[in-house]
Motif scaffolding. Sequence first.
Motif, short mmCIF file in Angstrom:
data_model
loop_
_atom_site.label_atom_id
_atom_site.label_comp_id
_atom_site.label_asym_id
_atom_site.label_seq_id
_atom_site.Cartn_x
_atom_site.Cartn_y
_atom_site.Cartn_z
N ASN A 161 19.79 -14.87 18.95
CA ASN A 161 18.55 -15.73 18.72
C ASN A 161 18.67 -14.45 16.94
OD1 ASN A 161 16.01 -16.39 17.83
ND2 ASN A 161 15.71 -13.78 16.99
N PHE A 183 23.78 -11.02 11.62
CA PHE A 183 23.94 -10.21 13.22
C PHE A 183 25.32 -10.98 13.62
CE2 PHE A 183 20.38 -8.91 12.20
CZ PHE A 183 20.24 -7.19 12.37
N GLN A 241 14.57 -1.01 21.58
CA GLN A 241 13.34 -0.18 20.28
C GLN A 241 12.59 -2.37 19.93
OE1 GLN A 241 17.03 -0.86 19.90
NE2 GLN A 241 17.53 -1.40 17.68
N LYS A 242 13.64 -2.99 21.05
CA LYS A 242 13.23 -4.78 20.41
C LYS A 242 12.36 -5.05 21.06
CE LYS A 242 16.39 -4.90 16.80
NZ LYS A 242 17.18 -5.86 16.50
N SER A 264 22.08 2.66 19.82
CA SER A 264 21.65 1.79 19.17
C SER A 264 21.71 -0.10 19.74
CB SER A 264 21.40 1.69 18.40
OG SER A 264 21.88 1.27 16.75
N GLY A 265 21.34 -1.18 19.48
CA GLY A 265 22.11 -2.36 19.69
C GLY A 265 23.85 -2.07 19.57
N THR A 266 23.47 -1.42 18.70
CA THR A 266 25.13 -2.05 17.96
C THR A 266 26.39 -1.84 18.99
OG1 THR A 266 24.79 -2.11 15.92
CG2 THR A 266 26.76 -2.07 15.62
N VAL A 307 20.39 -9.70 21.64
CA VAL A 307 19.03 -8.03 21.05
C VAL A 307 17.57 -8.39 20.66
CG1 VAL A 307 19.35 -5.92 19.21
CG2 VAL A 307 21.53 -6.58 20.47
N SER A 308 17.47 -9.48 19.85
CA SER A 308 16.48 -9.69 20.12
C SER A 308 15.90 -11.11 20.39
CB SER A 308 16.00 -9.92 18.11
OG SER A 308 16.73 -10.86 17.65
N THR A 365 25.77 -15.21 18.83
CA THR A 365 24.20 -13.87 19.16
C THR A 365 22.76 -15.24 19.56
OG1 THR A 365 25.27 -13.77 16.75
CG2 THR A 365 22.78 -12.91 17.10
N ARG A 406 28.32 -9.27 11.29
CA ARG A 406 28.56 -8.00 12.74
C ARG A 406 29.24 -7.80 13.38
NH1 ARG A 406 23.57 -3.68 13.25
NH2 ARG A 406 23.23 -4.61 11.29
N THR A 431 18.36 -12.66 14.00
CA THR A 431 16.94 -12.07 13.28
C THR A 431 16.91 -11.94 12.15
OG1 THR A 431 17.78 -10.28 15.60
CG2 THR A 431 15.83 -9.27 13.72
N ASP A 470 25.16 -11.45 22.19
CA ASP A 470 24.47 -10.91 21.79
C ASP A 470 22.76 -11.08 21.44
OD1 ASP A 470 22.27 -9.09 19.58
OD2 ASP A 470 23.70 -9.35 18.36
C1 LIG Z 1 18.87 -4.92 15.78
C2 LIG Z 1 19.76 -6.29 16.32
C3 LIG Z 1 21.22 -5.25 16.59
C4 LIG Z 1 21.34 -4.16 16.65
O1 LIG Z 1 20.98 -3.28 15.58
P1 LIG Z 1 20.58 -2.16 15.83
O2 LIG Z 1 20.00 -0.90 14.04
O3 LIG Z 1 22.15 -1.28 16.68
O4 LIG Z 1 19.72 -1.83 17.27
C5 LIG Z 1 22.37 -6.86 16.39
N1 LIG Z 1 21.38 -8.23 16.52
C6 LIG Z 1 20.88 -8.23 16.84
C7 LIG Z 1 20.75 -10.26 16.95
C8 LIG Z 1 20.01 -7.44 16.21
O5 LIG Z 1 18.18 -8.26 15.89
#
Ligand SMILES: *Cc1c(COP(=O)(O)O)cnc(C)c1O
Length: 358
Positions: free
Chosen positions: A134, A85, A186-187, A58-60, A163-164, A132, A88, A136, A161
């Motif tokens: 964006n 995020f 999945q984004k 996943s993104g993490t 991811v979104s 980051t 994180r 989320t 990051d």
């Molecule tokens: C969704 C997201 C992640 C990663 O989340 P996963 O559940 O690990 O895919 C990381 N950063 C942002 C900004 C996100 O929106």
Amino acid sequence: MQLRVPGPTPCPPQALEAQGKEMINHRGEEFRKLILDITWSLKQMFQTQDDVLILTASGTGGLEAAIVNTLSPGDKVLALSIGAFGDRFSDIAHNFGAEVEKLDFEWGRAAHPEVVEKRLKDDSRIKAVMVTHNETSTGVTNDLEAISRVAKEYDKLLLVDAVSSLSCIDLPVDLWGCDVVVTASQKGWMSPPGLAMVSISERGWKAVSEAQMPRYYWDLSRARSFLEKGQTPWTPAISTLYALYSTLKLMEGEGLANIIKRHVRVGDRARMRIEELGLSLFPKEAYSNTVTAVNIPSDVDSRKLLTTMRRKYNIVLAGGQQRLSGKIFRIGHMGWVGEEDIDQIIVALKKALPESKR
Ligand SMILES: *Cc1c(COP(=O)(O)O)cnc(C)c1O
């Protein structure tokens, strides 16, 4: 059911059909063609000539890969955070032994490049900036162009990051000099979860050659050498690769510039129509075009609202994370989405709000 959380996002029928295909040997010719084609397409979307590597994660997992491949325990990093995020990303670096200086900005606002610049000017020990693109959790998009300009001016490694944002919000990786950029299937990519995609610059590779953090599954050097053979080091999420291949074709058909413009229109429409309902937006600036965060009126019960939307109107929205739990709801609008989807949500919200009073 309309899935309007900020990931996973709805998959177009092409992607759902593609992911149901029979497995293939991931050490074979057919797979080689698949991964090389996907990688080529991803590079267009990342707007980069750098390497783009695909990890089963996943993104993490991609965020962890960005950190453990480029840093050593004790390295000082400046971690910008404007929400959950950002926190994180910072936590991962901390857990792997980096000396993290966290630069927190008020949730609902963007990171201020001049504050970043001041920190970089005052502390030459900082090796990398983490940001980051964006956020989320709050629906805010950082000014990555300005932040990357500052990071480059002070010659810092820049870990992003995205991811979104990537594939929905403009992010020209090479032009802005982003060294490691992470996104996930999945984004905005309209595919099922399972893949993280990571770009890495030449400067990033130099950092990799010196980095001492422990890594095995996330070893990007190994991923690169396997990609040269058209393979991945470990068994990949083949089904998700099939889906991603199909959505990349859709995206190429629409064109990246058009996709970005569509997200601007959808974001604008979401904000406009939310305010027309008499609701207020959570962010104070830098509104995201992939997720809209909305304050829950004091006379409305957040859980009731989300449940009513789901059970009665078949629309799944997201609540607030952590300190925003019960205070906001979020509408995900990235990937396979148009203005008509926003209109549908608004029609339902208009009915659900009075039905969800405390
Ligand atoms: C969704 C997201 C992640 C990663 O989340 P996963 O559940 O690990 O895919 C990381 N950063 C942002 C900004 C996100 O929106």
